[in-house]
Design an enzyme around this catalytic site. Structure first.
Site, PDB file in Angstrom:
ATOM      1  N   HIS A 157      60.743  26.655 -20.714  1.00 22.04           N
ATOM      2  CA  HIS A 157      61.122  28.304 -21.586  1.00 22.04           C
ATOM      3  C   HIS A 157      62.263  28.598 -21.144  1.00 22.04           C
ATOM      4  CE1 HIS A 157      58.354  29.469 -17.908  1.00 22.04           C
ATOM      5  NE2 HIS A 157      59.056  30.583 -18.102  1.00 22.04           N
ATOM      6  N   SER A 279      60.742  31.620 -12.776  1.00 23.46           N
ATOM      7  CA  SER A 279      60.300  30.745 -13.817  1.00 23.46           C
ATOM      8  C   SER A 279      61.600  29.307 -13.552  1.00 23.46           C
ATOM      9  CB  SER A 279      60.369  31.029 -15.039  1.00 23.46           C
ATOM     10  OG  SER A 279      59.203  31.571 -15.583  1.00 23.46           O
TER      11      SER A 279
END
Length: 332
Positions: A157, A279
């Site tokens: 992502h 992330s």
């Protein structure tokens, strides 16, 4: 049980053998089929099964730390750093399932993270960096880690917003060993982004991983992390996670340590505190610990999601994931 480790030292294999190796992994799991932001088709390769150490990099006396970066070392003023922090918001996974909670990363109980000064601490911390990018009209930050002298691994992502209506990231910049407003090794832009159809078409959290090819060879200075995969359970393996959380001072690296709590086919879960912005961080297995023969500092998963059942999680580096990462490294 099968095991493989990939590092700087690779066995040269014939293209036909390579194609068969990657094809077999893809047939077993077609959602791991690789895609690239520029539409190029990767040359098929397989990774070495010869154990080796991760590359620690070099800091030759008299050579500037940023000598192999695209842009030179820099230090932002307090005002510039404030603008930077206000511009780049931690990227949250937009397709987190209910089982993964709504927040892609979380501090589980009391915050047990510790600050890392990557330049001073040296390898492997200096091989981890801040990743900034745009998706649509937004500006975001993630974490990424060098897996070769010019390629970084990160969460899917962070390179693509996910799903068939998603978009590739643009204006991607990697700052290895970023420390607040200081970029001691300079920075590099990305020339090509990679992920897999399981993420770019289906937004499946089990396939939330990707990579970026850099317009520089800064890894020759910082070093890069090895990778390890195994079909055995990872439960109990000692690990560390190092990245750039958005709830701390902007651009500072923080770490956490613990052990794998839950081992799944495509996910690795651990009770280690994280926050948005981490992330893409490496889940690092220490040298000589756990199943197999990890030599050096090995990434065994790519951090991406929040606590589910008391554990944050990352996309597990399986054989197919490992092969894709190596394919992306080798693509010209």
């Amino acid at each position: 049980m099968s095991f493989a480790f990939t590092s700087r030292r690779l066995t040269t294999l014939a293209l036909a053998t390579a194609a068969l190796g990657l094809a077999s992994a893809a047939q077993a799991d077609n959602k791991n089929l690789p895609v690239a932001s520029d539409g190029t088709m990767p040359s098929l390769v397989v990774t070495s099964t010869v154990p080796g150490g991760a590359f620690a990099g070099h800091n030759k006396r008299g050579v500037a730390l940023d000598a192999e970066a695209e842009f030179p070392a820099s230090r932002l003023t307090a005002a510039e750093q404030a603008v930077f922090a206000a511009t780049f918001k931690p990227k949250m996974a937009p397709y987190a399932s209910a089982a993964e909670a709504l927040d892609p990363e979380s501090v589980i109980n009391s915050d047990r993270r510790f600050r890392v000064y990557p330049q001073e601490s040296g390898y492997p911390y200096r091989a981890v960096g801040l990743l900034t990018f745009n998706q649509g009209s937004g500006s975001f930050s993630c974490t990424a880690w060098l897996i070769s002298n010019n390629t970084v691994a990160t969460a899917g992502h962070c390179v693509h917003s996910g799903g068939s209506t998603g978009v590739w990231s643009t204006n991607v910049v990697f700052y290895p060993a970023r420390n607040g407003g200081l970029s001691p090794y300079g920075s590099c832009t990305a020339t090509r982004l990679h992920s897999v159809t399981g993420w770019t078409s289906s937004a499946n959290p089990e396939y939330d991983y990707g990579a970026a090819r850099l317009n520089c060879t800064v890894g020759n200075t910082t070093g890069w992390l090895g990778r390890a995969w195994t079909t055995a359970s990872q439960v109990g393996v000692p690990i560390g996670i190092f990245g750039y959380p958005g709830d701390k001072l902007s651009g500072t690296q923080w770490g956490g340590a613990g052990a794998v709590a839950v081992s799944e086919a495509r996910k690795t879960r651990y009770p280690i505190d994280t926050a948005g912005g981490q992330s893409g961080a490496p889940v690092v297995q220490a040298d000589g610990t756990g199943p197999g023969t990890c030599q050096g500092d090995c990434g065994i998963a790519i951090h991406a999601y929040a606590a589910s059942g008391g554990n944050n999680s990352g996309t597990r580096i399986t054989q197919a994931v490992n092969n894709n990462l190596q394919t992306w490294i080798n693509q010209p």
